[in-house]
Design an enzyme around this catalytic site. Structure first.
Site, PDB file in Angstrom:
ATOM      1  N   LYS A 165      15.612 -49.662 -16.204  1.00  0.00           N
ATOM      2  CA  LYS A 165      16.602 -48.807 -15.544  1.00  0.00           C
ATOM      3  C   LYS A 165      17.656 -48.458 -16.568  1.00  0.00           C
ATOM      4  O   LYS A 165      17.631 -48.992 -17.680  1.00  0.00           O
ATOM      5  CB  LYS A 165      17.234 -49.489 -14.333  1.00  0.00           C
ATOM      6  N   ARG A 166      18.592 -47.569 -16.216  1.00  0.00           N
ATOM      7  CA  ARG A 166      19.669 -47.270 -17.143  1.00  0.00           C
ATOM      8  C   ARG A 166      20.399 -48.552 -17.515  1.00  0.00           C
ATOM      9  O   ARG A 166      20.513 -49.465 -16.687  1.00  0.00           O
ATOM     10  CB  ARG A 166      20.639 -46.266 -16.508  1.00  0.00           C
TER      11      ARG A 166
ATOM     12  N   LYS B 175      24.260 -53.542 -13.802  1.00  0.00           N
ATOM     13  CA  LYS B 175      22.832 -53.836 -13.602  1.00  0.00           C
ATOM     14  C   LYS B 175      22.431 -55.133 -14.304  1.00  0.00           C
ATOM     15  O   LYS B 175      21.346 -55.656 -14.112  1.00  0.00           O
ATOM     16  CB  LYS B 175      21.972 -52.684 -14.115  1.00  0.00           C
TER      17      LYS B 175
ATOM     18  N   LYS C 168       9.006 -48.950  -5.948  1.00  0.00           N
ATOM     19  CA  LYS C 168       7.773 -48.587  -6.667  1.00  0.00           C
ATOM     20  C   LYS C 168       7.015 -49.832  -7.097  1.00  0.00           C
ATOM     21  O   LYS C 168       5.779 -49.850  -7.085  1.00  0.00           O
ATOM     22  CB  LYS C 168       8.117 -47.730  -7.892  1.00  0.00           C
TER      23      LYS C 168
ATOM     24  N   HIS D  23      25.867 -41.523  -3.714  1.00  0.00           N
ATOM     25  CA  HIS D  23      24.907 -42.373  -4.421  1.00  0.00           C
ATOM     26  C   HIS D  23      25.551 -43.528  -5.173  1.00  0.00           C
ATOM     27  O   HIS D  23      24.858 -44.244  -5.897  1.00  0.00           O
ATOM     28  CB  HIS D  23      24.102 -41.565  -5.437  1.00  0.00           C
TER      29      HIS D  23
ATOM     30  N   THR E 149      16.316 -47.579  -6.433  1.00  0.00           N
ATOM     31  CA  THR E 149      15.082 -47.169  -5.778  1.00  0.00           C
ATOM     32  C   THR E 149      13.789 -47.580  -6.492  1.00  0.00           C
ATOM     33  O   THR E 149      12.731 -47.637  -5.861  1.00  0.00           O
ATOM     34  CB  THR E 149      15.143 -45.646  -5.550  1.00  0.00           C
TER      35      THR E 149
HETATM   36  C1  NBG Z   1      22.153 -43.926  -8.224  1.00  0.00           C
HETATM   37  C2  NBG Z   1      22.344 -45.382  -7.822  1.00  0.00           C
HETATM   38  C3  NBG Z   1      21.018 -46.039  -7.518  1.00  0.00           C
HETATM   39  C4  NBG Z   1      20.257 -45.224  -6.487  1.00  0.00           C
HETATM   40  C5  NBG Z   1      20.160 -43.783  -6.966  1.00  0.00           C
HETATM   41  C6  NBG Z   1      19.474 -42.905  -5.956  1.00  0.00           C
HETATM   42  C7  NBG Z   1      23.775 -42.439  -9.256  1.00  0.00           C
HETATM   43  C8  NBG Z   1      25.135 -41.845  -9.194  1.00  0.00           C
HETATM   44  N1  NBG Z   1      23.458 -43.317  -8.323  1.00  0.00           N
HETATM   45  O1  NBG Z   1      21.247 -47.316  -7.002  1.00  0.00           O
HETATM   46  O2  NBG Z   1      22.997 -46.069  -8.851  1.00  0.00           O
HETATM   47  O3  NBG Z   1      18.985 -45.758  -6.318  1.00  0.00           O
HETATM   48  O4  NBG Z   1      21.431 -43.251  -7.206  1.00  0.00           O
HETATM   49  O5  NBG Z   1      20.127 -42.946  -4.737  1.00  0.00           O
HETATM   50  O6  NBG Z   1      23.026 -42.108 -10.150  1.00  0.00           O
END
Ligand code: NBG
Length: 919
Positions: free
Chosen positions: A591-592, A597, A706, A398, A702
């Site tokens: 987002k985080r 980001k 949405k 991921h 992701t």
């Molecule tokens: C995160 C990515 C995102 C991705 C999500 C789901 C982790 C390690 N990775 O870009 O930063 O959408 O995983 O795949 O949290």
């Protein structure tokens, strides 16, 4: 005979009588009795629902009629949902077991499920009935939904993806299990302090009952740690064998959350482990007055599943985290193998029984753990064991951020799990033997591919181990998988050319459109004259023909405004900030908080627009497109830079929102405590959402999907799933800017060589100057942030700043052309069929897992019996003739259990009991 003897004789006679007194009821096992008595499916007309709710109110909570308030109503209502799901899940498991179908087991250290009740009510198609039932008690269902807290057992995208997958797996009738941890404390609750800083508080989510989780006290699995390895000679084969003797044990206890599918009875299980001590209290210590010492065991054990580590895209390199990981996989594998054996199947069948997916590297220890079980407990040969292991596992990566690729010190592993370390070394040895054969470069390749790295310490590279031990490895978007194949895992890709595949992420349309945006859901259904899109999202493509339809556009826009007003009211209520709505762009980045980001770039742009507006004449100001920039997201408590970014956003927001020269032309709103629930409010209300990561850094991102699904437009870089959204919804319907990931290294290199400050556009330089002057509070506060931008600027904010601002301006001017805007919005949504996690899971099922849907059979014979589908049956619907047919079917075992539930069975059981009594 003496008197006494006489008496004794009489007593003995009486005792004899007592002993031979007949058991009143004959004790015998009737094989079908329990099954026949399983309660019938719960009635779902509103009167029945009301009865069930009041039953739980009195018996489960318990509350009385006076203390029947909304929270109690929420709980009681939820218990009625749980009851239904228990019945369905029981039937589902039984059916899967009968059919011996292969199942997917998704192991993830995080699940961000969001609120449960609304989703379940919708999936079970009971919304109207519950509305009616609750109305009778004086409650609106919508308000009752709001009583639920949102269990935050995940950090961000990775955990939310897992939750979307569970919804899809159930909806499409895939036999599947989720496995995870039941943390006592979820992700911290965030508030904003008076200085604009993030304040963290413990999330005590189990303070009140969580009605959707069923504690399974029967499943208690011992998990070992530490200890030593015994070596011995196997009598049969004369080969050397090993046995691990852990020196410490804890217990894994199962807690099950039942996952309903949409429009199906299949109900899967998410099994979350919590850790218990072997011995609750050390009584010896307690007796000696050492009360603290007496509970030490319990506290140490509970610690393992106490907290979710709050790190996203970053390694939480702590011993306790490592213990969590092993605890998760050891309990899970034990459970999977137990279920396999329950079906009387051998261990050799494991890969045909379960496809085990490792969600990122956190569960990688499952590989040496399975190998240990197969070698040391099942006594397989290495070849057999390794073959089974590889065929069982697959691994999803991921992230490519180096700080997120897990590496654990060999020392730590050897201490905690000595046998596993030995096995990892053996795997590595055998793997490198093959690598050496193709290594033509002085061992360079061998060193690069070794599972064990010698750098500041000797470390195990968990991603390498996951790749070697799995049969498939996948990235989560096209670009991400290409980067894995060609850069990050290039050597492995050459070594295993067929192992790497792409499966682009997806989102569940049930939660992310149907549930969170009911008005849009209705419009789509009425326009398409069918709600098939809810489980086959490709149907949305038919919206294309309405993209330019004036009437449709107006309805579409009205729903957006409706949702924006809800958000506007929320902002007013929670933050006491007045924002406009009509004609105002809602621009959202949620987002985080992470450097890559680039929330920092967002807030710097806000300063830019702020200064620009301030310089305008009155006349010019009338032409400004109004906008509210929303940001929400948590920063890992130890990630100081990210926390500084939050502070800066809040400081900037404070200045802008209170500047009378700006008024309602522009606002910056930071929404604290971002969660799934907040996202469900924000996403439907978004005009434009920002996904502006440095290209190559965001694996998928992701949430972008949405927004598109809800008619929000994307302002984004050429990164992650943005690219595929452009492909599917049309490039012209996305506000894209910036360079490609391939160009990023050159820009970075230039920054290093020439200094980012020297390459920085003047506009940005002067913004940094203003921050340094203290316009947004103590300049020193933000010095670190600014120094990074001026020095190396790793995330190339300087380079992208102008294109970003230009594209934002493009967004604003496009918004002033409503016809074009709504066309883009509708086309975006129409192109989002492939964004469904249903598509994603189908790909996993076909390319990786080899599993197939296994829908519960419809209740057969209904028609034959002329009973129709309305169950549970009302008594008068069954006449004696039908009862006889049903009884015969049951007796001949020609029915499945579900059938029994439906036609249960009061009659026949009662009759049989009567017969028994007569006998
Ligand atoms: C995160 C990515 C995102 C991705 C999500 C789901 C982790 C390690 N990775 O870009 O930063 O959408 O995983 O795949 O949290």
């Amino acid at each position: 005979m003496s008197n006494n003897e006489e008496k004794q004789k009489k007593i003995n006679k009486l005792v004899e009588e007592l002993e031979s007194s007949k058991q009143k009821y004959k004790i015998e096992k009737k094989p079908l009795l329990v099954e026949n008595l399983l309660s019938p499916y719960l009635g779902s007309d509103f009167k029945n629902l009301q009865k069930q709710i009041v039953y739980h109110l009195e018996h489960t909570l318990p509350r009385n009629t006076k203390t029947f308030q909304s929270f109690g109503t929420y709980l009681a209502t939820s218990y009625t949902i749980r009851d239904r799901l228990l019945q369905l899940s029981h039937d589902t498991q039984k059916y899967y077991n009968e059919k011996k179908v292969k199942q997917a087991c998704y192991i993830s250290i995080e699940y961000l499920m969001g609120r449960f009740l609304r989703n379940a009510v919708l999936n079970l198609n009971l919304e109207e009935k519950y509305e009616q039932a609750l109305a009778g008690f004086g409650y609106a269902l919508e308000d009752i939904y709001d009583e639920e807290q949102d269990p935050a057992l995940g950090n961000g995208g990775l955990g939310r993806l897992a939750a979307c997958f569970l919804d899809t797996l159930a909806t499409h009738n895939y036999p599947a299990w989720g496995y995870g941890l039941r943390y006592n404390y979820g992700l911290f609750r965030q508030s904003i302090g008076s200085e604009g800083e993030q304040v963290e508080k413990t999330d005590v989510w189990l303070q009140f009952p969580y009605p959707f989780m069923v504690e399974n006290h029967f499943l208690r699995i011992p998990i070992g740690f530490y200890g030593s390895i015994e070596t011995y000679v196997d009598e049969k084969t004369k080969g050397t064998r090993f046995k691990w003797h852990p020196s410490e044990y804890v217990i894994a206890q199962a807690n099950d959350i039942l996952i309903p599918g949409y429009g199906t009875d299949n109900t899967n299980t998410l099994r979350l482990w919590s850790c218990r001590p072997i011995e609750e209290l050390d009584f010896d210590k307690f007796s000696l007055g050492d009360f603290k010492g007496a509970s030490e065991n319990r506290l140490n054990a509970e610690n393992i599943t106490n907290v979710l580590y709050p790190n996203d895209n970053e390694v939480a390199g702590k011993e306790l985290r490592f213990k969590q990981q092993y605890f998760l996989v050891a309990a899970t594998l034990h459970d999977i193998i137990r279920r396999l054996k329950e079906q009387k199947r051998t261990i050799y069948e494991l890969p045909d029984f379960a496809a085990v997916q490792l969600n990122d590297t956190h569960p990688t220890l499952a590989i040496p753990e399975l190998l240990r079980i197969l070698l040391d407990e099942e006594m397989l040969t290495w070849e057999e064991a390794w073959d089974i292991t590889q065929r069982t596992f697959s691994y999803t990566n991921h992230t490519i951020l180096p700080e997120a690729l897990e590496r654990w010190p060999v020392k730590l592993i050897s201490h905690l799990l000595p046998r596993h370390m030995q096995l990892i070394e053996a795997i590595n040895w055998k793997f490198l033997e093959k690598v050496r054969k193709i290594d033509k470069n002085n061992g360079e390749l061998t060193k690069k591919m070794s599972l064990i790295e010698n750098s500041w310490d000797t470390l195990v590279r968990m991603a390498w181990l996951a790749i070697v031990g799995s049969h498939k490895v996948n990235g989560v978007s096209g670009i991400h998988t290409n980067i894995l194949k060609n850069i990050v895992f290039q050597d492995f890709h050459s070594f295993y050319p067929n192992k790497f595949v792409n499966v682009t992420n997806g989102v569940t349309p049930r939660r992310w459109l149907h549930a969170c945006n009911p008005k849009l859901s209705e419009l789509i259904t009425s326009t398409l004259k069918s709600n098939d899109w809810i489980y086959d999202l490709a149907h949305l493509s038919k919206l294309r023909e309405y993209a330019e339809n004036e009437d449709f556009q107006l309805k579409w826009a009205a729903i957006k405004t409706f949702n924006k007003r809800k958000l506007q009211a929320y902002v007013k209520k929670e933050l006491k900030i007045d924002i406009g709505c009509d004609g105002v762009i809602y621009d959202i980045q949620i987002k985080r908080i992470h450097e890559y980001k680039r929330q920092l770039m967002n807030v710097l742009a806000s300063i830019h627009f702020y200064l620009k507006i301030k310089k305008m004449s009155k006349e010019e100001k009338t032409k400004v497109q109004k906008r509210v920039s929303f940001i929400a997201g948590k920063a890992a408590p130890g990630y100081l830079v990210a926390k500084k970014i939050i502070k800066l956003i809040n400081r900037v927001s404070n200045v802008i929102n209170n500047d009378p020269e700006i008024g309602d032309l522009f606002k910056v709103v930071y929404l604290p405590n971002y969660s799934v629930t907040l996202a469900e409010l924000l996403i439907p209300a978004t005009d434009v959402s920002e996904h502006i990561s440095t290209p190559g850094c965001e694996a998928s991102g992701t949430s972008n999907m949405k927004f598109v699904l809800n008619g929000g437009l994307i302002l984004g870089t050429l990164d992650g799933a943005n690219l595929e959204i452009m492909e599917n919804s049309g490039e012209e319907n996305v506000f894209a800017f910036g360079i490609t990931s391939k160009e990023v290294p050159q820009v970075k290199q230039r920054n290093i060589e020439q200094g980012a400050w020297n390459l920085m556009p003047e506009e940005l330089q002067s913004i940094l100057g203003i921050i340094e002057e203290g316009k947004f509070g103590e300049a020193d506060e933000f010095r670190g942030l600014l120094e990074e931008l001026k020095g190396v600027d790793r995330y190339i904010t300087g380079h992208d700043f102008i294109p970003y601002i230009k594209e934002l301006e493009n967004v604003m001017s496009t918004y002033q052309k409503p016809h074009k805007w709504w066309k883009m919005s509708i086309l975006g949504c129409a192109g989002s069929g492939w964004l469904s996690s249903d598509r994603t899971i189908k790909e996993y099922a076909e390319k990786i897992w080899g599993i197939k849907p296994c829908p519960l059979p419809k209740i057969e014979s209904d028609k034959e019996l002329g009973l129709g589908n309305s169950f549970p049956l009302k008594e008068k619907q069954i006449d004696q003739k039908k009862v006889n047919i049903i009884k015969k079917l049951i007796k001949d075992q020609k029915t499945n259990e579900r059938f029994r539930r439906v036609y249960s069975i009061m009659y026949q059981i009662e009759e049989e009991n009567e017969k028994d009594e007569k006998n």
